[in-house]
Write a protein that holds these residues in place. Structure first.
Motif, PDB file in Angstrom:
ATOM      1  N   MET A  11     -40.995 -34.089  19.124  1.00 58.78           N
ATOM      2  CA  MET A  11     -42.217 -34.652  18.597  1.00 58.78           C
ATOM      3  C   MET A  11     -43.155 -33.510  18.218  1.00 58.78           C
ATOM      4  O   MET A  11     -43.220 -32.493  18.894  1.00 58.78           O
ATOM      5  N   ALA A  12     -43.906 -33.733  17.170  1.00 61.26           N
ATOM      6  CA  ALA A  12     -44.846 -32.714  16.710  1.00 61.26           C
ATOM      7  C   ALA A  12     -45.939 -32.475  17.744  1.00 61.26           C
ATOM      8  O   ALA A  12     -46.484 -33.414  18.319  1.00 61.26           O
ATOM      9  N   LYS A  13     -46.249 -31.223  17.985  1.00 60.02           N
ATOM     10  CA  LYS A  13     -47.306 -30.875  18.936  1.00 60.02           C
ATOM     11  C   LYS A  13     -48.677 -31.017  18.290  1.00 60.02           C
ATOM     12  O   LYS A  13     -49.612 -31.523  18.897  1.00 60.02           O
ATOM     13  N   ASP A  14     -48.798 -30.555  17.062  1.00 54.71           N
ATOM     14  CA  ASP A  14     -50.065 -30.608  16.338  1.00 54.71           C
ATOM     15  C   ASP A  14     -49.935 -31.536  15.140  1.00 54.71           C
ATOM     16  O   ASP A  14     -48.996 -31.417  14.361  1.00 54.71           O
ATOM     17  N   GLY A  59     -60.843 -28.274  13.232  1.00 56.98           N
ATOM     18  CA  GLY A  59     -59.653 -27.620  12.697  1.00 56.98           C
ATOM     19  C   GLY A  59     -58.746 -28.565  11.943  1.00 56.98           C
ATOM     20  O   GLY A  59     -57.567 -28.280  11.760  1.00 56.98           O
ATOM     21  N   ASN A  60     -59.280 -29.700  11.485  1.00 56.05           N
ATOM     22  CA  ASN A  60     -58.494 -30.735  10.789  1.00 56.05           C
ATOM     23  C   ASN A  60     -57.332 -31.231  11.640  1.00 56.05           C
ATOM     24  O   ASN A  60     -56.233 -31.485  11.147  1.00 56.05           O
ATOM     25  N   ASN A  61     -57.565 -31.377  12.922  1.00 57.85           N
ATOM     26  CA  ASN A  61     -56.562 -31.915  13.834  1.00 57.85           C
ATOM     27  C   ASN A  61     -56.814 -33.395  14.079  1.00 57.85           C
ATOM     28  O   ASN A  61     -57.948 -33.866  13.998  1.00 57.85           O
ATOM     29  N   ALA A  70     -55.929 -38.478  18.024  1.00 59.08           N
ATOM     30  CA  ALA A  70     -55.360 -39.726  18.539  1.00 59.08           C
ATOM     31  C   ALA A  70     -54.228 -39.430  19.515  1.00 59.08           C
ATOM     32  O   ALA A  70     -53.494 -38.453  19.351  1.00 59.08           O
ATOM     33  N   SER A  71     -54.089 -40.270  20.519  1.00 59.76           N
ATOM     34  CA  SER A  71     -53.008 -40.074  21.495  1.00 59.76           C
ATOM     35  C   SER A  71     -51.650 -40.488  20.926  1.00 59.76           C
ATOM     36  O   SER A  71     -50.613 -40.029  21.394  1.00 59.76           O
ATOM     37  N   ARG A  72     -51.666 -41.368  19.918  1.00 59.83           N
ATOM     38  CA  ARG A  72     -50.439 -41.815  19.250  1.00 59.83           C
ATOM     39  C   ARG A  72     -50.716 -41.921  17.765  1.00 59.83           C
ATOM     40  O   ARG A  72     -51.831 -42.223  17.359  1.00 59.83           O
ATOM     41  N   ILE A  73     -49.688 -41.714  16.947  1.00 60.06           N
ATOM     42  CA  ILE A  73     -49.799 -41.807  15.491  1.00 60.06           C
ATOM     43  C   ILE A  73     -48.841 -42.886  15.019  1.00 60.06           C
ATOM     44  O   ILE A  73     -47.682 -42.922  15.425  1.00 60.06           O
ATOM     45  N   TYR A  74     -49.331 -43.768  14.133  1.00 57.95           N
ATOM     46  CA  TYR A  74     -48.507 -44.851  13.593  1.00 57.95           C
ATOM     47  C   TYR A  74     -48.540 -44.761  12.079  1.00 57.95           C
ATOM     48  O   TYR A  74     -49.586 -44.937  11.457  1.00 57.95           O
ATOM     49  N   VAL A  75     -47.398 -44.431  11.466  1.00 61.21           N
ATOM     50  CA  VAL A  75     -47.281 -44.294  10.022  1.00 61.21           C
ATOM     51  C   VAL A  75     -46.267 -45.314   9.524  1.00 61.21           C
ATOM     52  O   VAL A  75     -45.204 -45.492  10.126  1.00 61.21           O
TER      53      VAL A  75
END
Length: 51
Positions: A1-4, A18-20, A23-28
């Motif tokens: 899983m991606a760290k950043d 830093g454009n980070n 969210a604790s989870r990402i839903y795409v």
């Protein structure tokens, strides 16, 4: 899983320094059915407006 996870949508409540993405989870999802061939065919459902 991606760290950043990077994000440039500064109107999202998860947008962080830093454009980070904070969210604790990402839903795409694909906006073209179940398959996407290009990033333009996807949407981030994690987005929540700051307003």
């Amino acid at each position: 899983m991606a760290k950043d996870v990077l994000c440039e949508v500064n109107s999202c409540k998860f947008w962080a320094a830093g454009n980070n993405c904070g969210a604790s989870r990402i839903y795409v999802v694909s906006n073209r059915g179940k398959q996407a061939s290009h990033s333009e065919e996807t949407d981030c459902k994690t987005f929540e407006s700051k307003i």
